[in-house]
Design a protein around this motif. Sequence first.
Motif, PDB file in Angstrom:
ATOM      1  N   GLN A  52       0.839  -1.199   0.000  1.00 55.07           N
ATOM      2  CA  GLN A  52       0.000   0.000   0.000  1.00 55.07           C
ATOM      3  C   GLN A  52       0.874   1.250   0.000  1.00 55.07           C
ATOM      4  O   GLN A  52       0.550   2.242  -0.645  1.00 55.07           O
ATOM      5  CB  GLN A  52      -0.943  -0.008   1.211  1.00 55.07           C
ATOM      6  CG  GLN A  52      -1.998   1.064   1.165  1.00 55.07           C
ATOM      7  CD  GLN A  52      -2.988   0.862   0.025  1.00 55.07           C
ATOM      8  OE1 GLN A  52      -3.392  -0.260  -0.282  1.00 55.07           O
ATOM      9  NE2 GLN A  52      -3.370   1.934  -0.621  1.00 55.07           N
ATOM     10  N   LYS A  53       1.989   1.178   0.695  1.00 57.39           N
ATOM     11  CA  LYS A  53       2.929   2.296   0.733  1.00 57.39           C
ATOM     12  C   LYS A  53       3.413   2.640  -0.679  1.00 57.39           C
ATOM     13  O   LYS A  53       3.489   3.807  -1.055  1.00 57.39           O
ATOM     14  CB  LYS A  53       4.112   1.927   1.646  1.00 57.39           C
ATOM     15  CG  LYS A  53       5.128   3.010   1.828  1.00 57.39           C
ATOM     16  CD  LYS A  53       6.217   2.520   2.782  1.00 57.39           C
ATOM     17  CE  LYS A  53       7.323   3.540   2.950  1.00 57.39           C
ATOM     18  NZ  LYS A  53       8.398   3.036   3.809  1.00 57.39           N
ATOM     19  N   LYS A  58       1.828   1.954  -3.484  1.00 59.57           N
ATOM     20  CA  LYS A  58       0.692   2.517  -4.219  1.00 59.57           C
ATOM     21  C   LYS A  58       0.524   3.997  -3.900  1.00 59.57           C
ATOM     22  O   LYS A  58       0.295   4.815  -4.794  1.00 59.57           O
ATOM     23  CB  LYS A  58      -0.597   1.752  -3.894  1.00 59.57           C
ATOM     24  CG  LYS A  58      -0.679   0.397  -4.577  1.00 59.57           C
ATOM     25  CD  LYS A  58      -1.906  -0.379  -4.172  1.00 59.57           C
ATOM     26  CE  LYS A  58      -3.164   0.213  -4.709  1.00 59.57           C
ATOM     27  NZ  LYS A  58      -4.348  -0.622  -4.411  1.00 59.57           N
ATOM     28  N   TYR A  59       0.664   4.371  -2.631  1.00 62.47           N
ATOM     29  CA  TYR A  59       0.570   5.777  -2.248  1.00 62.47           C
ATOM     30  C   TYR A  59       1.685   6.592  -2.901  1.00 62.47           C
ATOM     31  O   TYR A  59       1.460   7.714  -3.358  1.00 62.47           O
ATOM     32  CB  TYR A  59       0.635   5.934  -0.730  1.00 62.47           C
ATOM     33  CG  TYR A  59      -0.570   5.443   0.030  1.00 62.47           C
ATOM     34  CD1 TYR A  59      -1.823   5.295  -0.573  1.00 62.47           C
ATOM     35  CD2 TYR A  59      -0.466   5.140   1.384  1.00 62.47           C
ATOM     36  CE1 TYR A  59      -2.922   4.855   0.147  1.00 62.47           C
ATOM     37  CE2 TYR A  59      -1.569   4.703   2.115  1.00 62.47           C
ATOM     38  CZ  TYR A  59      -2.785   4.559   1.489  1.00 62.47           C
ATOM     39  OH  TYR A  59      -3.881   4.137   2.207  1.00 62.47           O
ATOM     40  N   LYS A  74       0.787   7.054  -6.560  1.00 62.54           N
ATOM     41  CA  LYS A  74      -0.312   8.019  -6.721  1.00 62.54           C
ATOM     42  C   LYS A  74       0.192   9.449  -6.544  1.00 62.54           C
ATOM     43  O   LYS A  74      -0.175  10.346  -7.310  1.00 62.54           O
ATOM     44  CB  LYS A  74      -1.430   7.728  -5.718  1.00 62.54           C
ATOM     45  CG  LYS A  74      -2.241   6.492  -6.057  1.00 62.54           C
ATOM     46  CD  LYS A  74      -3.311   6.262  -5.001  1.00 62.54           C
ATOM     47  CE  LYS A  74      -4.213   5.112  -5.364  1.00 62.54           C
ATOM     48  NZ  LYS A  74      -5.354   5.002  -4.452  1.00 62.54           N
ATOM     49  N   ALA A  75       1.049   9.668  -5.546  1.00 56.70           N
ATOM     50  CA  ALA A  75       1.599  11.010  -5.316  1.00 56.70           C
ATOM     51  C   ALA A  75       2.482  11.440  -6.484  1.00 56.70           C
ATOM     52  O   ALA A  75       2.399  12.582  -6.950  1.00 56.70           O
ATOM     53  CB  ALA A  75       2.393  11.024  -4.011  1.00 56.70           C
ATOM     54  N   ALA A 126      -2.201  14.934  -1.224  1.00 59.32           N
ATOM     55  CA  ALA A 126      -3.072  13.941  -0.577  1.00 59.32           C
ATOM     56  C   ALA A 126      -4.494  14.037  -1.139  1.00 59.32           C
ATOM     57  O   ALA A 126      -5.113  13.019  -1.447  1.00 59.32           O
ATOM     58  CB  ALA A 126      -3.077  14.142   0.930  1.00 59.32           C
ATOM     59  N   SER A 145      -4.511  12.847  -4.891  1.00 60.79           N
ATOM     60  CA  SER A 145      -4.174  11.432  -5.082  1.00 60.79           C
ATOM     61  C   SER A 145      -5.076  10.485  -4.295  1.00 60.79           C
ATOM     62  O   SER A 145      -5.043   9.277  -4.507  1.00 60.79           O
ATOM     63  CB  SER A 145      -2.715  11.181  -4.690  1.00 60.79           C
ATOM     64  OG  SER A 145      -2.511  11.404  -3.310  1.00 60.79           O
ATOM     65  N   THR A 170      -4.810   9.897  -1.067  1.00 61.01           N
ATOM     66  CA  THR A 170      -3.994   9.175  -0.089  1.00 61.01           C
ATOM     67  C   THR A 170      -4.023   9.888   1.255  1.00 61.01           C
ATOM     68  O   THR A 170      -4.141  11.108   1.300  1.00 61.01           O
ATOM     69  CB  THR A 170      -2.529   9.053  -0.567  1.00 61.01           C
ATOM     70  OG1 THR A 170      -2.003  10.357  -0.766  1.00 61.01           O
ATOM     71  CG2 THR A 170      -2.427   8.272  -1.852  1.00 61.01           C
ATOM     72  N   PRO A 171      -3.909   9.157   2.336  1.00 64.84           N
ATOM     73  CA  PRO A 171      -3.903   9.783   3.663  1.00 64.84           C
ATOM     74  C   PRO A 171      -2.641  10.618   3.874  1.00 64.84           C
ATOM     75  O   PRO A 171      -1.531  10.145   3.645  1.00 64.84           O
ATOM     76  CB  PRO A 171      -3.932   8.606   4.629  1.00 64.84           C
ATOM     77  CG  PRO A 171      -4.273   7.410   3.819  1.00 64.84           C
ATOM     78  CD  PRO A 171      -3.884   7.701   2.419  1.00 64.84           C
ATOM     79  N   LYS A 172      -2.814  11.840   4.324  1.00 66.06           N
ATOM     80  CA  LYS A 172      -1.697  12.757   4.544  1.00 66.06           C
ATOM     81  C   LYS A 172      -0.684  12.193   5.532  1.00 66.06           C
ATOM     82  O   LYS A 172       0.519  12.327   5.349  1.00 66.06           O
ATOM     83  CB  LYS A 172      -2.224  14.102   5.043  1.00 66.06           C
ATOM     84  CG  LYS A 172      -1.135  15.097   5.311  1.00 66.06           C
ATOM     85  CD  LYS A 172      -1.659  16.347   5.977  1.00 66.06           C
ATOM     86  CE  LYS A 172      -0.492  17.155   6.495  1.00 66.06           C
ATOM     87  NZ  LYS A 172      -0.803  17.947   7.630  1.00 66.06           N
ATOM     88  N   LEU A 221       1.627   9.955   3.751  1.00 65.28           N
ATOM     89  CA  LEU A 221       2.297  10.613   2.635  1.00 65.28           C
ATOM     90  C   LEU A 221       3.557  11.356   3.058  1.00 65.28           C
ATOM     91  O   LEU A 221       4.538  11.378   2.316  1.00 65.28           O
ATOM     92  CB  LEU A 221       1.306  11.575   1.970  1.00 65.28           C
ATOM     93  CG  LEU A 221       1.484  11.848   0.499  1.00 65.28           C
ATOM     94  CD1 LEU A 221       1.654  10.578  -0.305  1.00 65.28           C
ATOM     95  CD2 LEU A 221       0.307  12.646  -0.025  1.00 65.28           C
TER      96      LEU A 221
END
Length: 154
Positions: free
Chosen positions: A4-5, A7-8, A11-12, A34, A37, A39-41, A44
């Motif tokens: 997941q990291k 993927k984040y 996305k960023a 965030a 994308s 994604t949780p700040k 991020l």
Amino acid sequence: MITQKMKYALKALLVLGDEAARGQPEPLTIEEIARRSGTPKRFLEHILLEVRNAGVIASIRGRSGGYVMIRKPSEVSISELLRTIDGPIAPLPCLSRRAYQRCEDCADEAACRIRKVFAELFWSYLVMIDSLTLEDMLRSGVAADQLTGSAQEA
């Protein structure tokens, strides 16, 4: 499987890559990245620090500061990014290019059938993943957006 990291991180970087493609990119705050994308700040911040330390993006201080791409998307290798974020990508430690370790329970690497089977699969995967760049991902998004737009118009 990517984490997941990772993927984040992707996305960023896609957000920052889209911004860079506009010509004169403005630095984006972590809050804006965030938001764009999804994604949780809180995750991020740490991820962008790792990507910055890898020399892909830069952070700019100050009131109008934020993050910007400093490498061209065509120079950002997805396999290098995977290694930066997730660590070695080989399925076995004895197949890793950069983190090679002999398997403790292996008496003879050359005769190891497990290593042989996974090596064949892994090398095929490496050929593909080593050729993939952030630019490829940005282009695939443009193509997907164009297809979606065409489908909606029809």
